[in-house]
Design an enzyme around this catalytic site. Structure first.
Site, mmCIF file in Angstrom:
data_model
loop_
_atom_site.group_PDB
_atom_site.id
_atom_site.type_symbol
_atom_site.label_atom_id
_atom_site.label_comp_id
_atom_site.label_asym_id
_atom_site.label_seq_id
_atom_site.Cartn_x
_atom_site.Cartn_y
_atom_site.Cartn_z
ATOM 1 N N ARG A 178 -51.997 -2.100 -4.212
ATOM 2 C CA ARG A 178 -51.821 -2.156 -2.760
ATOM 3 C C ARG A 178 -50.848 -3.233 -2.314
ATOM 4 N NH1 ARG A 178 -57.160 -1.984 -0.129
ATOM 5 N NH2 ARG A 178 -57.718 -0.937 -2.041
ATOM 6 N N THR A 179 -50.924 -4.417 -2.883
ATOM 7 C CA THR A 179 -50.018 -5.478 -2.428
ATOM 8 C C THR A 179 -48.568 -5.123 -2.762
ATOM 9 O OG1 THR A 179 -51.761 -7.105 -2.767
ATOM 10 C CG2 THR A 179 -49.547 -7.951 -2.548
ATOM 11 N N LYS B 139 -41.935 -8.915 -25.086
ATOM 12 C CA LYS B 139 -41.279 -9.344 -26.333
ATOM 13 C C LYS B 139 -41.176 -10.860 -26.409
ATOM 14 C CE LYS B 139 -38.431 -5.183 -26.107
ATOM 15 N NZ LYS B 139 -37.095 -4.691 -25.752
ATOM 16 N N ARG C 186 -46.325 -11.918 -8.384
ATOM 17 C CA ARG C 186 -47.746 -12.186 -8.635
ATOM 18 C C ARG C 186 -47.874 -12.668 -10.073
ATOM 19 N NH1 ARG C 186 -52.799 -8.569 -7.047
ATOM 20 N NH2 ARG C 186 -52.207 -9.588 -5.094
ATOM 21 N N HIS D 165 -52.930 -16.563 -1.811
ATOM 22 C CA HIS D 165 -52.378 -15.231 -1.587
ATOM 23 C C HIS D 165 -51.971 -15.216 -0.106
ATOM 24 C CE1 HIS D 165 -51.527 -11.103 -1.672
ATOM 25 N NE2 HIS D 165 -52.644 -10.593 -2.118
#
Lengths: 182, 313
Positions: free
Chosen positions: B59-60, B87, B109, B137
């Site tokens: 959603r974000t 990697k 994020r 947030h």
């Protein structure tokens, strides 16, 4: 940027007469105002649109819908300007599609504001046509845009500024030409 | 200072009240655009933004992407799970690579608190924190504040209860930092193992029971409980949690008249919130989702936009 007043080119009476004439012209051009609506470009286009609606109501006994358009998000030069952004609400609470919309602004200069206004309007719906009413046309167009209804043509130099004051925002009605002092 | 003067949005802790107000005010016309038939304005045409999510979130990320698209920015998404990060590429090298591709804004994020702050110091791109570890947030905090203000008409002096896992919640922290700037009384309640031991130092009032936190509250913000916390021994069982801490309709009798219920989603129905509450008339949970897009549009606009030249009519 410093500005020095040069001339008052319209006083309260001259503004009132110009708006009355524009109201008559709008009615005539549209053969009545049954399908018309006025949309003022924020900020000073808003009160001018309201006043035109009042004039039209006096003449025709018909109240045309009035809306206000904020065009900040439609400018093509946002990121080249250093001012603090101020987005306001667009308040067009009627159906735009199929109507004759008269865009109203205080001054037309480069034409970029009007172009942005047309873009913003189109995003709200598909009007039958868009007409443009301005209190002052000061020339120096950068886009092929010509107003349909003009209160006063004022040829200016680019070193001048046209300042429209309306009582709803500025406490008085007048149009002043100012010189930019560098 | 206006928020538009800032390079990055990393948290609400270091944002001033005026900056928060500028964002919330700008989100009002943005919400009009989200609700319009044609959800598109040309403001950010030619600007690029990229979402880089080291932790999963639908959603974000989608909310940011749509916010960018509605403003006509070009949006892209780095899928970390299939990228060179797997990697062994360092965060700094990943960011440098992205920077050379030319976006103006990176929305990030990360599971580590402070990761976006590190990135912000090491790139010329603007950085928006979309959630870092257990820290903040900020856009969730802002959308919660926007939703509260829309319903209550103000933020000043409201009583807000935040329920659940406060210890690990970046949403709770952003809410607390933001709401306290408006003089709100913030109460928190949850299992004692999920309340930070020195939570009073944040300026909030810890409550021993859900009922105590809700009494007289204008706003109830229910946090998602991560069931893994139970495996980690932080609460005895999901059943016990729901018995003691699930918000049910009868709790609303304790709250102030007209109290609203928020939840950042995704919800565990029947664990932290009952279905009757989630779908009930006091719930503004769906509105939060729409407001999230509007608030993110406001943030992007203020960070990437300029202003209107009043003279160029």
């Amino acid at each position: 940027m410093e500005l020095r007043d040069k001339n008052v080119i319209m006083d309260e009476a001259a503004m009132r007469r110009a708006l009355t004439r524009i109201a008559h012209e709008i009615i005539e051009a549209n053969k009545g105002v049954g399908n018309a609506a006025l949309v003022g470009i924020r900020r000073r286009g808003g009160p001018l649109a309201e006043r035109l609606a009042a004039e039209i109501e006096t003449i025709e006994r018909v109240r045309v819908p009035v809306g206000i358009l904020d065009i900040t998000l439609y400018r093509d030069d946002l990121t080249t300007l250093a001012h603090q952004p101020q987005v306001h609400r667009t308040e067009v609470n009627f159906e735009v599609a199929g109507r004759a919309i008269v865009l109203v602004d205080d001054v037309i200069y480069t034409g970029r504001t009007v172009r942005a206004g047309m873009d913003a309007l189109m995003d709200l719906g598909r009007p039958k046509c868009i007409q443009l009413a301005v209190l002052v046309d000061r020339g120096h167009r950068e886009l092929p845009i010509k107003p349909d209804f003009v209160g006063k043509n004022v040829p200016t130099s680019r070193d001048e500024v046209i300042s429209v004051c309306v009582r709803e925002i500025d406490g008085e009605d007048k149009v002043v030409i100012q010189q930019i002092v560098r | 200072m206006g928020f538009d003067q800032r390079k990055d949005l990393l948290g609400l802790r270091d944002l001033g009240r005026e900056e928060i107000e500028q964002i919330l005010d700008t989100a009002i016309p943005m919400k009009d655009i989200v609700q319009r038939e044609i959800k598109k304005v040309p403001t950010l045409r030619g600007k690029g933004l990229i979402t880089v999510f080291y932790e999963n979130s639908t959603r974000t990320r989608t909310s940011f992407e749509l916010a960018g698209k509605y403003l006509s920015a070009d949006t892209s998404n780095l899928a970390v799970s299939t990228s060179s990060v797997q990697k062994g590429e360092t965060l700094r090298d990943t960011i440098k690579t992205i920077e050379m591709m030319g976006p103006q804004v990176i929305i990030m994020r990360h599971s580590m608190s402070g990761a976006p702050h590190y990135v912000a110091r090491n790139t010329s791109m603007r950085v928006i924190n979309a959630g870092d570890g257990t820290n903040e947030h900020p856009t969730q905090g802002l959308l919660d504040m926007f939703t509260i203000r829309e319903h209550k008409g103000r933020l000043d002096g409201l009583k807000v209860a935040i329920l659940g896992d406060i210890l690990h919640s970046r949403v709770a922290r952003s809410n607390i930092y933001g709401l306290l700037k408006f003089g709100c009384e913030v109460r928190v309640a949850g299992p004692p193992t999920l309340i930070p031991p020195d939570v009073e130092r944040l300026g909030v009032k810890p409550c021993f029971t859900l009922e105590e936190a809700i009494r007289g509250a204008d706003v109830i913000n229910v946090l998602r409980i991560q069931k893994e916390r139970q495996q980690a021994g932080l609460f005895p069982s999901v059943d016990e949690y729901s018995n003691l801490y699930m918000l049910r309709p009868d709790h609303l009798r304790l709250a102030a008249p007209g109290a609203i219920v928020l939840h950042p989603g995704p919800m565990n129905r029947g664990v932290e919130i009952s279905s009757e509450m989630a779908d009930g008339p006091r719930s503004v949970i769906n509105e939060q989702v729409m407001n999230g897009v509007a608030v993110r549009m406001a943030v992007l606009f203020l960070m990437m936009g300029g202003g209107r030249d009043e003279a160029a009519s």
